[in-house]
Scaffold this motif. Structure first.
Motif, mmCIF file in Angstrom:
data_model
loop_
_atom_site.group_PDB
_atom_site.id
_atom_site.type_symbol
_atom_site.label_atom_id
_atom_site.label_comp_id
_atom_site.label_asym_id
_atom_site.label_seq_id
_atom_site.Cartn_x
_atom_site.Cartn_y
_atom_site.Cartn_z
ATOM 1 N N ARG A 8 0.889 -1.171 0.000
ATOM 2 C CA ARG A 8 0.000 0.000 0.000
ATOM 3 C C ARG A 8 0.916 1.206 0.000
ATOM 4 O O ARG A 8 1.764 1.357 0.874
ATOM 5 C CB ARG A 8 -0.902 0.006 1.227
ATOM 6 N N TRP A 9 0.734 2.065 -0.979
ATOM 7 C CA TRP A 9 1.598 3.236 -1.093
ATOM 8 C C TRP A 9 0.813 4.412 -1.644
ATOM 9 O O TRP A 9 -0.279 4.254 -2.192
ATOM 10 C CB TRP A 9 2.806 2.913 -1.981
ATOM 11 N N TYR A 10 1.377 5.606 -1.514
ATOM 12 C CA TYR A 10 0.776 6.807 -2.072
ATOM 13 C C TYR A 10 1.286 6.959 -3.495
ATOM 14 O O TYR A 10 2.483 7.132 -3.719
ATOM 15 C CB TYR A 10 1.144 8.039 -1.243
ATOM 16 N N ASN A 11 0.378 6.875 -4.458
ATOM 17 C CA ASN A 11 0.727 7.002 -5.870
ATOM 18 C C ASN A 11 0.612 8.475 -6.261
ATOM 19 O O ASN A 11 -0.490 9.017 -6.316
ATOM 20 C CB ASN A 11 -0.208 6.145 -6.721
ATOM 21 N N PRO A 12 1.744 9.137 -6.539
ATOM 22 C CA PRO A 12 1.681 10.567 -6.853
ATOM 23 C C PRO A 12 0.966 10.873 -8.166
ATOM 24 O O PRO A 12 0.437 11.971 -8.339
ATOM 25 C CB PRO A 12 3.153 10.982 -6.919
ATOM 26 N N ALA A 13 0.909 9.924 -9.070
ATOM 27 C CA ALA A 13 0.233 10.165 -10.351
ATOM 28 C C ALA A 13 -1.274 10.309 -10.177
ATOM 29 O O ALA A 13 -1.913 11.087 -10.877
ATOM 30 C CB ALA A 13 0.549 9.047 -11.338
ATOM 31 N N VAL A 14 -1.851 9.563 -9.231
ATOM 32 C CA VAL A 14 -3.295 9.645 -8.994
ATOM 33 C C VAL A 14 -3.622 10.402 -7.702
ATOM 34 O O VAL A 14 -4.785 10.598 -7.382
ATOM 35 C CB VAL A 14 -3.961 8.245 -8.981
ATOM 36 N N GLN A 15 -2.572 10.783 -6.971
ATOM 37 C CA GLN A 15 -2.685 11.536 -5.722
ATOM 38 C C GLN A 15 -3.610 10.858 -4.717
ATOM 39 O O GLN A 15 -4.481 11.483 -4.112
ATOM 40 C CB GLN A 15 -3.113 12.983 -6.000
ATOM 41 N N ASP A 16 -3.389 9.564 -4.542
ATOM 42 C CA ASP A 16 -4.171 8.794 -3.575
ATOM 43 C C ASP A 16 -3.408 7.509 -3.238
ATOM 44 O O ASP A 16 -2.503 7.108 -3.958
ATOM 45 C CB ASP A 16 -5.541 8.447 -4.153
#
Length: 74
Positions: A8-16
């Motif tokens: 589980r990580w923060y995806n900067p491309a989708v900002q979530d």
């Protein structure tokens, strides 16, 4: 972490946050960090953690956290 594990990580491309299969290579991980205004920060953070001998999974999670902080500061 076992092969094919999910992170589980923060995806900067989708900002979530998202769950995804952990990347198997640095190239794959770095490609996940593309597509956001934070990409330079993400790549730099990722490479710093890898130089510290962090796993690909840990470095990717830390890069996502750096992106999230940068986005929140805007």
């Amino acid at each position: 972490m076992q092969e094919g594990a999910r992170i589980r990580w923060y995806n900067p491309a989708v900002q979530d946050f998202e769950w995804r299969k952990a990347p198997k290579s640095d190239e794959e991980a770095l490609s996940l960090l593309e597509g956001s205004p934070c990409s330079p920060t993400c790549r730099e953070t990722y490479r710093e953690w890898r130089k510290l001998e962090a796993s690909i999974k840990v470095a990717l999670i830390r890069a996502g956290e750096a992106a999230r902080e940068e986005i929140q500061d805007c």
